[in-house]
Write a protein that holds these residues in place. Structure first.
Motif, PDB file in Angstrom:
ATOM      1  N   THR A  49     -11.228  37.573   9.540  1.00  0.00           N
ATOM      2  CA  THR A  49     -12.112  36.413   9.595  1.00  0.00           C
ATOM      3  C   THR A  49     -11.591  35.436  10.633  1.00  0.00           C
ATOM      4  OG1 THR A  49     -12.686  36.670   7.265  1.00  0.00           O
ATOM      5  CG2 THR A  49     -13.087  34.512   8.244  1.00  0.00           C
ATOM      6  N   LEU A  50     -12.434  35.071  11.578  1.00  0.00           N
ATOM      7  CA  LEU A  50     -12.073  34.088  12.594  1.00  0.00           C
ATOM      8  C   LEU A  50     -12.057  32.704  11.949  1.00  0.00           C
ATOM      9  CD1 LEU A  50     -14.507  35.341  15.356  1.00  0.00           C
ATOM     10  CD2 LEU A  50     -12.046  35.650  15.358  1.00  0.00           C
ATOM     11  N   ARG A  51     -10.937  31.987  12.083  1.00  0.00           N
ATOM     12  CA  ARG A  51     -10.824  30.631  11.545  1.00  0.00           C
ATOM     13  C   ARG A  51     -10.180  29.651  12.527  1.00  0.00           C
ATOM     14  NH1 ARG A  51      -9.246  33.582   6.745  1.00  0.00           N
ATOM     15  NH2 ARG A  51     -10.872  33.356   5.173  1.00  0.00           N
ATOM     16  N   GLU A  52      -9.417  30.171  13.484  1.00  0.00           N
ATOM     17  CA  GLU A  52      -8.670  29.300  14.396  1.00  0.00           C
ATOM     18  C   GLU A  52      -8.678  29.882  15.801  1.00  0.00           C
ATOM     19  OE1 GLU A  52      -4.545  29.126  13.142  1.00  0.00           O
ATOM     20  OE2 GLU A  52      -4.566  31.228  12.583  1.00  0.00           O
ATOM     21  N   VAL A  53      -8.511  29.019  16.784  1.00  0.00           N
ATOM     22  CA  VAL A  53      -8.553  29.430  18.183  1.00  0.00           C
ATOM     23  C   VAL A  53      -7.577  28.569  18.983  1.00  0.00           C
ATOM     24  CG1 VAL A  53     -10.481  27.860  18.724  1.00  0.00           C
ATOM     25  CG2 VAL A  53     -10.098  29.894  20.149  1.00  0.00           C
ATOM     26  N   ALA A  54      -7.053  29.136  20.064  1.00  0.00           N
ATOM     27  CA  ALA A  54      -6.149  28.393  20.950  1.00  0.00           C
ATOM     28  C   ALA A  54      -6.313  28.883  22.376  1.00  0.00           C
ATOM     29  CB  ALA A  54      -4.698  28.563  20.508  1.00  0.00           C
ATOM     30  N   PHE A 101     -15.279  20.991  12.344  1.00  0.00           N
ATOM     31  CA  PHE A 101     -14.607  21.879  13.275  1.00  0.00           C
ATOM     32  C   PHE A 101     -14.271  21.079  14.511  1.00  0.00           C
ATOM     33  CE2 PHE A 101     -17.631  24.252  10.723  1.00  0.00           C
ATOM     34  CZ  PHE A 101     -16.756  25.082  10.050  1.00  0.00           C
ATOM     35  N   LYS A 102     -13.032  21.230  14.973  1.00  0.00           N
ATOM     36  CA  LYS A 102     -12.618  20.432  16.120  1.00  0.00           C
ATOM     37  C   LYS A 102     -11.588  21.160  16.952  1.00  0.00           C
ATOM     38  CE  LYS A 102      -9.236  17.903  13.372  1.00  0.00           C
ATOM     39  NZ  LYS A 102      -8.792  16.588  12.936  1.00  0.00           N
ATOM     40  N   GLY A 127      -7.859  24.753  17.987  1.00  0.00           N
ATOM     41  CA  GLY A 127      -9.026  24.297  17.256  1.00  0.00           C
ATOM     42  C   GLY A 127      -9.356  25.172  16.064  1.00  0.00           C
ATOM     43  N   THR A 128     -10.338  24.704  15.310  1.00  0.00           N
ATOM     44  CA  THR A 128     -10.821  25.451  14.154  1.00  0.00           C
ATOM     45  C   THR A 128     -12.191  26.032  14.475  1.00  0.00           C
ATOM     46  OG1 THR A 128     -11.762  23.407  13.254  1.00  0.00           O
ATOM     47  CG2 THR A 128      -9.573  24.056  12.473  1.00  0.00           C
ATOM     48  N   LEU A 129     -12.513  27.097  13.783  1.00  0.00           N
ATOM     49  CA  LEU A 129     -13.788  27.786  13.951  1.00  0.00           C
ATOM     50  C   LEU A 129     -14.480  27.905  12.603  1.00  0.00           C
ATOM     51  CD1 LEU A 129     -12.556  30.820  16.097  1.00  0.00           C
ATOM     52  CD2 LEU A 129     -13.873  28.868  16.930  1.00  0.00           C
TER      53      LEU A 129
END
Length: 171
Positions: free
Chosen positions: A85-90, A3-4, A102-104
């Motif tokens: 489902t949470l998988r990505e964030v900005a 995850f980054k 980023g990824t979660l």
């Protein structure tokens, strides 16, 4: 899967411009997405999430006390926002541009009707070359204190008029 979080090309250009002009960057919104049902890999040329599920004002942006170039942006996803489902964030700036993406870890956000629900706090860490370009903020109309923050920052001495007994004896 690792995850980054990475800066987008827009974010890197924004930092360079802010540093050159002695300006600041205002990070005002965060978004989470479900990756359109699949894991995602953040890309520097990304300008939106694969499938955004929730966006709101940043709860707070704060600096790491041990490393002044490391910052954390925080978003509270309320219990009412559920069923994905949470998988990505900005994180987005005040111009609407995506600053970091980023990824979660895959985290399902259930509905209350499914028997379990809760607010979810999502934090994104990022590093900048010049700490003075990032505006630290806490909007008192938006901010939510987490249990960890309360445990770390609210003490009996702050709540009891005159301090605690031990403090009075020391005085």
């Amino acid at each position: 899967m690792d995850f980054k979080t990475i800066h987008t090309e827009y974010g890197l250009q924004l930092m360079a411009a802010a540093e050159a002009a002695n300006g600041t960057i205002n990070l005002v919104e965060m978004a989470v997405g479900d990756g359109n049902g699949n894991p995602t890999a953040p890309s520097p040329n990304q300008s939106s999430l694969a499938r955004e599920m929730y966006r709101a004002a940043v709860n707070r942006v704060y600096q790491d006390p041990s490393d002044n170039t490391r910052f954390t942006a925080e978003l509270v996803v309320p219990a009412t926002e559920a069923g994905f489902t949470l998988r990505e964030v900005a994180v987005f700036d005040d111009q609407g541009g995506m600053f970091v993406v980023g990824t979660l870890p895959e985290t399902y956000k259930p509905h209350a009707s499914e028997g379990a629900y809760a607010d979810t706090v999502v934090r994104v860490e990022f590093i900048v070359s010049n700490a003075s370009v990032i505006t630290l903020q806490v909007d008192p109309n938006v901010a939510v204190a987490t249990q960890t923050w309360i445990s770390n920052n609210v003490t009996a001495a702050a709540l009891i008029p005159g301090g605690t007994t031990g403090q009075v004896l020391k005085k």
